[in-house]
Write a protein that holds these residues in place. Structure first.
Motif, PDB file in Angstrom:
ATOM      1  N   LYS A 126      16.067  54.367  42.606  1.00  0.00           N
ATOM      2  CA  LYS A 126      14.753  53.732  42.786  1.00  0.00           C
ATOM      3  C   LYS A 126      14.600  53.227  44.215  1.00  0.00           C
ATOM      4  O   LYS A 126      13.528  53.369  44.823  1.00  0.00           O
ATOM      5  CB  LYS A 126      14.584  52.573  41.806  1.00  0.00           C
ATOM      6  CG  LYS A 126      14.470  52.989  40.353  1.00  0.00           C
ATOM      7  CD  LYS A 126      14.356  51.768  39.456  1.00  0.00           C
ATOM      8  CE  LYS A 126      14.371  52.156  37.983  1.00  0.00           C
ATOM      9  NZ  LYS A 126      14.267  50.972  37.098  1.00  0.00           N
ATOM     10  N   TRP A 127      15.654  52.622  44.729  1.00  0.00           N
ATOM     11  CA  TRP A 127      15.605  52.116  46.108  1.00  0.00           C
ATOM     12  C   TRP A 127      15.341  53.257  47.083  1.00  0.00           C
ATOM     13  O   TRP A 127      14.485  53.135  47.971  1.00  0.00           O
ATOM     14  CB  TRP A 127      16.920  51.424  46.449  1.00  0.00           C
ATOM     15  CG  TRP A 127      16.965  50.946  47.868  1.00  0.00           C
ATOM     16  CD1 TRP A 127      16.489  49.764  48.364  1.00  0.00           C
ATOM     17  CD2 TRP A 127      17.505  51.669  48.999  1.00  0.00           C
ATOM     18  NE1 TRP A 127      16.693  49.701  49.732  1.00  0.00           N
ATOM     19  CE2 TRP A 127      17.314  50.854  50.147  1.00  0.00           C
ATOM     20  CE3 TRP A 127      18.133  52.901  49.142  1.00  0.00           C
ATOM     21  CZ2 TRP A 127      17.728  51.244  51.408  1.00  0.00           C
ATOM     22  CZ3 TRP A 127      18.540  53.295  50.417  1.00  0.00           C
ATOM     23  CH2 TRP A 127      18.330  52.468  51.529  1.00  0.00           C
ATOM     24  N   GLU A 128      16.046  54.367  46.911  1.00  0.00           N
ATOM     25  CA  GLU A 128      15.871  55.510  47.809  1.00  0.00           C
ATOM     26  C   GLU A 128      14.455  56.078  47.704  1.00  0.00           C
ATOM     27  O   GLU A 128      13.810  56.365  48.717  1.00  0.00           O
ATOM     28  CB  GLU A 128      16.896  56.596  47.468  1.00  0.00           C
ATOM     29  CG  GLU A 128      16.792  57.829  48.356  1.00  0.00           C
ATOM     30  CD  GLU A 128      17.763  58.920  47.948  1.00  0.00           C
ATOM     31  OE1 GLU A 128      17.907  59.904  48.690  1.00  0.00           O
ATOM     32  OE2 GLU A 128      18.378  58.798  46.871  1.00  0.00           O
ATOM     33  N   TYR A 129      13.964  56.219  46.479  1.00  0.00           N
ATOM     34  CA  TYR A 129      12.628  56.787  46.280  1.00  0.00           C
ATOM     35  C   TYR A 129      11.553  55.833  46.795  1.00  0.00           C
ATOM     36  O   TYR A 129      10.530  56.269  47.345  1.00  0.00           O
ATOM     37  CB  TYR A 129      12.411  57.068  44.794  1.00  0.00           C
ATOM     38  CG  TYR A 129      11.406  58.160  44.511  1.00  0.00           C
ATOM     39  CD1 TYR A 129      11.766  59.498  44.591  1.00  0.00           C
ATOM     40  CD2 TYR A 129      10.096  57.855  44.154  1.00  0.00           C
ATOM     41  CE1 TYR A 129      10.850  60.509  44.320  1.00  0.00           C
ATOM     42  CE2 TYR A 129       9.182  58.854  43.883  1.00  0.00           C
ATOM     43  CZ  TYR A 129       9.567  60.175  43.972  1.00  0.00           C
ATOM     44  OH  TYR A 129       8.653  61.176  43.716  1.00  0.00           O
ATOM     45  N   ALA A 130      11.778  54.536  46.640  1.00  0.00           N
ATOM     46  CA  ALA A 130      10.812  53.555  47.135  1.00  0.00           C
ATOM     47  C   ALA A 130      10.703  53.623  48.654  1.00  0.00           C
ATOM     48  O   ALA A 130       9.608  53.433  49.209  1.00  0.00           O
ATOM     49  CB  ALA A 130      11.219  52.148  46.703  1.00  0.00           C
TER      50      ALA A 130
END
Length: 253
Positions: A126-130
């Motif tokens: 999620k952090w990477e995609y955000a």
């Protein structure tokens, strides 16, 4: 993210392992328990943040969860086999094998892998995609089309998929977004031609019909986009070469 998250839980597991220096269970587990509670509180806050800011679900999709459960069951069978072998080897010798401690540690290790697959690893994704979505917002909100195009397409990410399979080749995951520059809602469809560093055509994909409000930008969805995956695991399409350049055509109504 995953390694940092499971570190306190490993302290809990170590707390159950007998040591020469006499300590109570509470004394041995206290550091790990406190750290674990803190980490879970922090990660819960992050999960809620991504839920509120990006509308990411708390848990992975049903498809991703099935894959995780399969891997988890495989690991569980291996650990169970190890536990059975250890039981028979150490049977009758409490110094070599304590069934209560062994079963507790086995359960905690399985629980640890469950947290890793269903909580910590998805949080890292999620952090990477955000970060990609934040970059998209910066690029697309500031973009001023010089060609006066009504619809524009932008490549926001093209990178290798990490699968932990050593040196085996992995495809590139590519995320394209389309923006409506008109002052009215439209139904848009685009065709993207991906090219490598030699400017050679590597793949051509046509999108599904994408509804766009005035000034809105959305992910380009093609026949290769797996909508059954978790939101943070959805990509426009994959290629075996990194996309160095691309062209596109569009139509709208």
């Amino acid at each position: 993210m995953s390694a940092l998250g499971i570190s306190p839980f490993l302290l809990l597991v170590v707390g159950f392992i007998p040591t020469k220096k006499p300590k109570t269970i509470r004394q041995k587990m206290a550091p790990g328990a406190i750290s674990f509670v803190l980490v879970m509180a922090i990660t819960l806050a992050l999960q809620l943040y991504y839920r509120y800011m990006y509308d990411f679900p708390i848990f992975p999709s049903a498809q991703d969860s099935r894959v995780n459960l399969f891997i988890l069951c495989f690991i569980g069978v291996i650990l169970l086999f190890v536990g059975i072998v250890t039981h028979f080897i150490g049977r009758g010798n409490p110094h070599l094998h304590n069934p209560i401690v062994a079963n507790t540690v086995l359960f905690m290790i399985i629980f640890l892998f469950s947290l890793l697959f269903f909580w910590f690893y998805p949080l890292g994704q999620k952090w990477e995609y955000a970060q990609i979505l934040n970059r998209a917002k910066q690029v697309l909100t500031k973009y001023d089309p010089q060609t006066n195009q009504e619809i524009t397409v932008h490549l926001l990410y093209s990178g290798r998929i990490s699968s932990g399979r050593g040196s085996s080749p992995n495809p590139y995951r590519n995320l394209f977004m389309v923006k409506n520059h008109l002052d009215r809602p439209v139904q848009a469809q685009v065709m993207i031609t991906a090219k490598n560093q030699q400017n050679e055509e590597i793949e051509v994909h046509e999108s599904s019909v994408i509804p766009l409000q005035p000034g809105e930008y959305r992910m380009v969805i093609t026949d290769e986009t797996d909508l059954n995956r978790s939101v943070w695991n959805r990509w426009t399409f994959e290629t075996w070469d990194r996309i160095a350049d691309y062209s596109y055509q569009y139509r709208y109504w």
